[in-house]
Design an enzyme around this catalytic site. Structure first.
Site, PDB file in Angstrom:
ATOM      1  N   TYR A   2      -0.385 -10.600 -32.227  1.00  0.00           N
ATOM      2  CA  TYR A   2      -0.179 -11.903 -32.857  1.00  0.00           C
ATOM      3  C   TYR A   2      -0.025 -12.966 -31.773  1.00  0.00           C
ATOM      4  O   TYR A   2       0.605 -12.741 -30.738  1.00  0.00           O
ATOM      5  CB  TYR A   2       1.072 -11.826 -33.738  1.00  0.00           C
ATOM      6  CG  TYR A   2       1.597 -13.142 -34.226  1.00  0.00           C
ATOM      7  CD1 TYR A   2       0.777 -14.014 -34.947  1.00  0.00           C
ATOM      8  CD2 TYR A   2       2.909 -13.526 -33.977  1.00  0.00           C
ATOM      9  CE1 TYR A   2       1.260 -15.231 -35.391  1.00  0.00           C
ATOM     10  CE2 TYR A   2       3.403 -14.740 -34.431  1.00  0.00           C
ATOM     11  CZ  TYR A   2       2.574 -15.588 -35.129  1.00  0.00           C
ATOM     12  OH  TYR A   2       3.048 -16.795 -35.573  1.00  0.00           O
ATOM     13  N   ASP A  27       5.450  -3.073 -33.952  1.00  0.00           N
ATOM     14  CA  ASP A  27       5.417  -4.137 -34.944  1.00  0.00           C
ATOM     15  C   ASP A  27       4.757  -3.566 -36.199  1.00  0.00           C
ATOM     16  O   ASP A  27       3.561  -3.276 -36.214  1.00  0.00           O
ATOM     17  CB  ASP A  27       4.619  -5.335 -34.404  1.00  0.00           C
ATOM     18  CG  ASP A  27       4.642  -6.526 -35.362  1.00  0.00           C
ATOM     19  OD1 ASP A  27       4.788  -6.320 -36.577  1.00  0.00           O
ATOM     20  OD2 ASP A  27       4.484  -7.666 -34.889  1.00  0.00           O
TER      21      ASP A  27
END
Length: 377
Positions: free
Chosen positions: A98, A170
């Site tokens: 991200y 994540d």
């Protein structure tokens, strides 16, 4: 206890005083003490709050971990985890992360001497080659954002243990309903809880779950010292969202499979990224380590004109940052979520200017396909 049941009955949530079946919102900053140093478990809401603690306990249960921690955003959660390390320590990270993760590592934490290397963590040899004497952890995002690459959590965790490193995962895209990284060997799992855990585009939050008492003590010290905690009302919203996570994820994924099939057969779509496709390079890994494939789909279109027309004509897909909500969202990573990554780096990763990412909601799937059909026509 099966996953859907655990999301509702994983811990006893309620109010023994009144019999309320949901935990109250303890909207308080401080707590009365019976005497100096004698209290009922709470002193100050930065250190601990009953509503937040209920959420943290629930997250530990559904992620099969030891303890949970709730933060004011996903980035606050990531930053707190990185504060477990010291100046001169090194972290190996997934290359296709991200944009906010890339930014905090390369523009903020590097100022404090925390070193990093981005590698393709789907390639175990590349991960091992990046390990240095001062490496302390391997950070995995799987599936990745936005190209949906899938890293083998078990293999990386085993490699990390062989080098006495932490494994951080994540798990935002998959959620604990589909994937539990701690069960696969990870030490720390984190989420942008803004996404699927909340699920309704009404809360910004982050969650971390750890697998040991030592890590729990260390992370609580960071959380209490730096203060990026989640407030009680947002904690309550997340607790409410978790109750429907299972049914939402099933609806999300059912729609995803239908839309992926549509996109694969559309002449203006040049490539589709989704781990549920059998010819996806990491399909077998995804199938092995998770119970589902999620509902984030990325695809390339044949031109920027097609992209622009699509964005202007869509009715049910909202052009917006974020993902994981009941409503379908659409974004252009190169100009939105990953704009903080330099253009040459995006090109190297394969994040083109015609790449589109969709977060498929729980609307009627036929309506979503009809919307895409008319917008691409």
């Amino acid at each position: 206890m099966k996953a859907k049941t655990k999301l509702i009955h994983g811990i006893h949530i309620g109010d023994p005083l009144t019999g309320a079946v949901t935990v109250p919102i303890y909207q308080t900053s401080t707590y009365k003490q019976e005497a100096i140093g004698k209290h009922k478990g709470y002193e100050y809401s930065r250190t601990g709050n009953p509503t937040r603690n209920a959420l943290e306990d629930m997250m530990a249960v559904i992620e099969n971990g030891h303890a949970g921690f709730a933060f004011g955003s996903g980035m606050a959660a990531i930053t707190a985890v990185m504060m477990l390390f010291s100046s001169g320590d090194h972290v190996v990270l997934t290359d296709d992360v991200y944009g906010g993760t890339y930014r905090v590592m390369s523009k903020v934490l590097n100022r404090f001497g925390i070193e990093h290397t981005f590698v393709d963590t789907t390639n175990l040899a590349e991960v091992e080659a990046a390990i240095r004497p001062n490496t302390k952890a391997i950070y995995i995002e799987t599936p990745t954002n936005p190209l949906l690459k899938v890293t083998d959590i078990g293999e990386v965790s085993a490699l990390a243990k062989a080098h006495n490193l932490l494994t951080i995962v994540d798990n935002t895209f998959m959620t604990p309903y589909w994937q539990t990284p701690i069960s696969l060997g990870a030490d720390i799992v984190l989420h942008s809880a803004t996404k699927y855990l909340g699920g309704h585009s009404d809360v910004v939050a982050g969650v971390v779950v750890v697998n040991s008492e030592e890590l729990a003590q260390d992370l609580h010290f960071v959380q209490n010292s730096t203060g990026g905690v989640l407030g009680p009302q947002d904690s309550w919203l997340l607790l409410r969202g978790l109750k429907t996570l299972g049914v939402r994820m099933q609806e999300h994924e059912a729609n995803a499979h239908a839309i992926v099939k549509f996109l694969q057969n559309h002449p203006k779509v040049t490539k589709v990224y989704y781990p549920g496709i059998e010819n996806h390079p990491n399909h077998d890994v995804a199938k092995k380590q998770a119970e589902g494939f999620g509902a984030i789909v990325s695809f390339d279109v044949d031109s920027e004109e097609t992209l622009t027309n699509l964005m202007e004509r869509l009715q049910y897909f909202t052009l917006a940052e974020s993902l994981g909500a009941v409503e379908s969202l659409i974004s252009v990573p190169s100009k939105m979520t990953h704009a903080s990554i330099p253009a040459d780096r995006r090109a190297e990763l394969g994040i083109t200017d015609t790449l589109i990412r969709i977060s498929i909601g729980i609307e009627d799937g036929e309506d979503l396909i009809e919307d895409l059909t008319q917008a691409l026509s």
